[in-house]
Write a protein that holds these residues in place. Structure first.
Motif, short mmCIF file in Angstrom:
data_model
loop_
_atom_site.label_atom_id
_atom_site.label_comp_id
_atom_site.label_asym_id
_atom_site.label_seq_id
_atom_site.Cartn_x
_atom_site.Cartn_y
_atom_site.Cartn_z
N ARG A 65 -44.09 19.62 17.73
CA ARG A 65 -43.56 18.39 16.63
C ARG A 65 -43.84 16.85 18.02
NH1 ARG A 65 -36.92 17.80 17.24
NH2 ARG A 65 -37.47 16.04 16.42
N LEU A 66 -44.51 16.28 17.87
CA LEU A 66 -45.94 16.00 18.64
C LEU A 66 -44.89 14.10 18.29
CD1 LEU A 66 -49.86 16.65 17.12
CD2 LEU A 66 -48.02 17.00 19.27
N ALA A 67 -45.12 13.22 19.70
CA ALA A 67 -44.69 11.71 19.90
C ALA A 67 -45.68 11.28 20.79
CB ALA A 67 -42.91 11.88 20.22
N PHE A 68 -45.49 9.96 20.24
CA PHE A 68 -46.73 8.88 21.05
C PHE A 68 -44.97 7.67 21.48
CE2 PHE A 68 -50.83 7.89 21.86
CZ PHE A 68 -50.80 6.63 21.63
N LEU A 69 -45.80 8.03 22.74
CA LEU A 69 -44.47 6.88 24.24
C LEU A 69 -45.72 6.39 24.65
CD1 LEU A 69 -41.88 5.33 25.59
CD2 LEU A 69 -42.44 8.14 27.31
N SER A 70 -45.38 4.87 24.47
CA SER A 70 -46.95 3.73 24.52
C SER A 70 -46.21 2.06 24.93
CB SER A 70 -47.72 3.51 23.16
OG SER A 70 -48.67 2.64 24.15
N ASN A 71 -46.39 1.89 26.01
CA ASN A 71 -46.00 0.32 26.43
C ASN A 71 -46.72 -0.62 25.36
OD1 ASN A 71 -44.60 0.92 29.03
ND2 ASN A 71 -46.60 1.11 30.13
N PHE A 72 -47.78 -0.32 24.32
CA PHE A 72 -47.94 -0.76 23.73
C PHE A 72 -46.55 -1.66 22.65
CE2 PHE A 72 -52.20 0.65 22.56
CZ PHE A 72 -52.78 0.10 23.39
N THR A 73 -47.09 -2.78 22.01
CA THR A 73 -45.36 -2.97 21.11
C THR A 73 -45.86 -2.55 20.02
OG1 THR A 73 -47.20 -4.64 20.57
CG2 THR A 73 -46.14 -5.30 21.85
N PRO A 74 -44.75 -2.40 19.07
CA PRO A 74 -44.67 -1.98 17.68
C PRO A 74 -45.83 -1.89 17.37
CG PRO A 74 -42.69 -1.78 18.34
CD PRO A 74 -43.60 -3.31 19.59
N HIS A 75 -46.34 -3.23 17.08
CA HIS A 75 -46.78 -3.47 15.73
C HIS A 75 -48.73 -3.00 16.75
CE1 HIS A 75 -50.15 -5.85 13.84
NE2 HIS A 75 -50.52 -6.29 15.06
N MET A 76 -48.42 -3.34 18.34
CA MET A 76 -50.14 -2.54 18.73
C MET A 76 -50.45 -1.05 18.39
SD MET A 76 -50.18 -4.53 22.36
CE MET A 76 -51.14 -3.86 22.68
N THR A 96 -42.15 1.00 24.90
CA THR A 96 -41.12 1.30 25.64
C THR A 96 -40.74 -0.50 25.52
OG1 THR A 96 -43.24 -0.11 26.91
CG2 THR A 96 -41.88 2.44 27.26
N ASP A 97 -41.31 -1.16 23.99
CA ASP A 97 -40.05 -1.78 23.93
C ASP A 97 -38.85 -2.16 23.38
OD1 ASP A 97 -42.32 -4.29 24.17
OD2 ASP A 97 -42.01 -4.91 21.98
N ALA A 98 -38.76 -0.27 22.72
CA ALA A 98 -37.57 -0.68 22.70
C ALA A 98 -36.06 -1.18 24.08
CB ALA A 98 -36.99 0.43 21.67
N VAL A 99 -36.21 -0.98 24.84
CA VAL A 99 -35.62 -0.41 26.15
C VAL A 99 -36.03 -1.93 26.97
CG1 VAL A 99 -35.04 1.98 26.24
CG2 VAL A 99 -36.72 1.57 26.63
N ARG A 100 -37.80 -2.59 26.22
CA ARG A 100 -37.41 -4.02 27.11
C ARG A 100 -37.82 -3.95 29.13
NH1 ARG A 100 -36.83 -8.20 24.62
NH2 ARG A 100 -36.12 -9.54 26.30
N THR A 101 -38.49 -2.80 28.41
CA THR A 101 -39.60 -1.72 30.41
C THR A 101 -40.38 -1.07 30.14
OG1 THR A 101 -39.11 -0.76 31.89
CG2 THR A 101 -38.27 0.15 30.10
N TYR A 102 -41.41 -1.09 30.79
CA TYR A 102 -42.57 -0.80 30.81
C TYR A 102 -42.00 0.76 31.42
CZ TYR A 102 -43.64 -4.86 29.76
OH TYR A 102 -44.20 -6.70 29.02
N LYS A 103 -43.56 2.02 31.51
CA LYS A 103 -43.84 3.22 31.52
C LYS A 103 -43.93 2.79 33.22
CE LYS A 103 -46.52 5.40 28.32
NZ LYS A 103 -47.53 6.11 28.27
N PRO A 104 -43.89 3.25 34.20
CA PRO A 104 -43.10 4.62 34.60
C PRO A 104 -41.00 4.31 34.83
CG PRO A 104 -43.96 3.41 36.92
CD PRO A 104 -44.01 2.83 35.46
N ASP A 105 -40.65 3.45 34.11
CA ASP A 105 -39.01 2.81 34.23
C ASP A 105 -38.51 3.61 33.59
OD1 ASP A 105 -36.82 2.38 33.31
OD2 ASP A 105 -37.08 0.15 34.12
N PRO A 106 -37.68 4.99 33.96
CA PRO A 106 -36.75 5.44 33.46
C PRO A 106 -36.46 5.94 32.20
CG PRO A 106 -36.81 5.77 35.99
CD PRO A 106 -37.02 4.92 35.48
N ARG A 107 -36.22 3.96 32.01
CA ARG A 107 -35.40 4.28 30.58
C ARG A 107 -36.52 4.09 29.39
NH1 ARG A 107 -33.75 -1.43 31.21
NH2 ARG A 107 -35.31 -1.44 32.95
N ALA A 108 -38.15 3.81 30.09
CA ALA A 108 -39.16 4.13 28.99
C ALA A 108 -39.26 5.94 28.40
CB ALA A 108 -40.51 3.48 29.60
N TYR A 109 -38.91 6.84 29.73
CA TYR A 109 -38.85 8.14 29.41
C TYR A 109 -38.32 8.65 28.58
CZ TYR A 109 -43.10 7.62 33.18
OH TYR A 109 -44.73 7.22 33.52
#
Length: 178
Positions: A65-76, A96-109
């Protein structure tokens, strides 16, 4: 750069634009609004690395299963995936917009665990940046760092479980055939 209240979240597009304007000012480079727009729009027209499509198809065909996790906005993210010709490749494109933070914040991962309904020990995190590999490792993911630039590992107290120079190396690491 505009002043913001402590802890106030700005999306990655805005932060990147602010960073560009700051860098231009700090280096005495005059940028017209049109030049700023052209540089920023470069994020919407990114191309895939030459090995990406075939390697990702190999992984997908193997049942991963492939997923992509990015600090980019959904539009980007949508624009970059489309521009790279990788539509339909990823089960999830997580911002990471979904949790209003950026990697490396654990909420992003944690977004991947929640989106895929999969325990962290079943996820292999495959970043481009060494700091991202460290953040994912701190979070508890197994990691394979795609070190395309041959950068030395950052001194952050953790190391990736595997390292390669491209996605073909990831395919080999997983014992799959292209």
């Amino acid at each position: 750069m505009a002043a913001h209240a402590a802890g106030e979240y700005e999306d990655f597009w805005k932060v990147t634009r602010d960073g560009l304007l700051y860098a231009a000012e700090a280096t005495d480079v005059a940028l017209s609004p049109r030049q700023v727009e052209k540089i920023m729009n470069g994020y919407l027209t990114l191309k895939a690395w030459p090995d990406a499509a075939a390697a990702l198809e190999t992984l997908k065909t193997a049942g991963l299963r492939l997923a992509f996790l990015s600090n980019f906005t959904p539009h980007m993210l949508r624009a970059a995936i489309e521009s790279a010709g990788l539509e339909g490749t990823f089960e999830q494109a997580l911002s990471t917009d979904a949790v209003r933070t950026y990697k490396p914040d654990p909420r992003a991962y944690r977004l991947a665990i929640e989106a895929l309904s999969m325990p962290r020990d079943r996820i292999l995190f495959v970043p481009f940046a060494g700091w991202d590999a460290a953040g994912a490792k701190w979070f508890g993911y197994k990691t394979f760092w795609v070190n395309r630039l041959g950068a030395p590992p950052e001194v952050l107290g953790v190391k990736a479980d595997g390292v390669g120079s491209n996605l073909d190396d990831l395919v080999a690491y997983l014992g799959l055939r292209a």
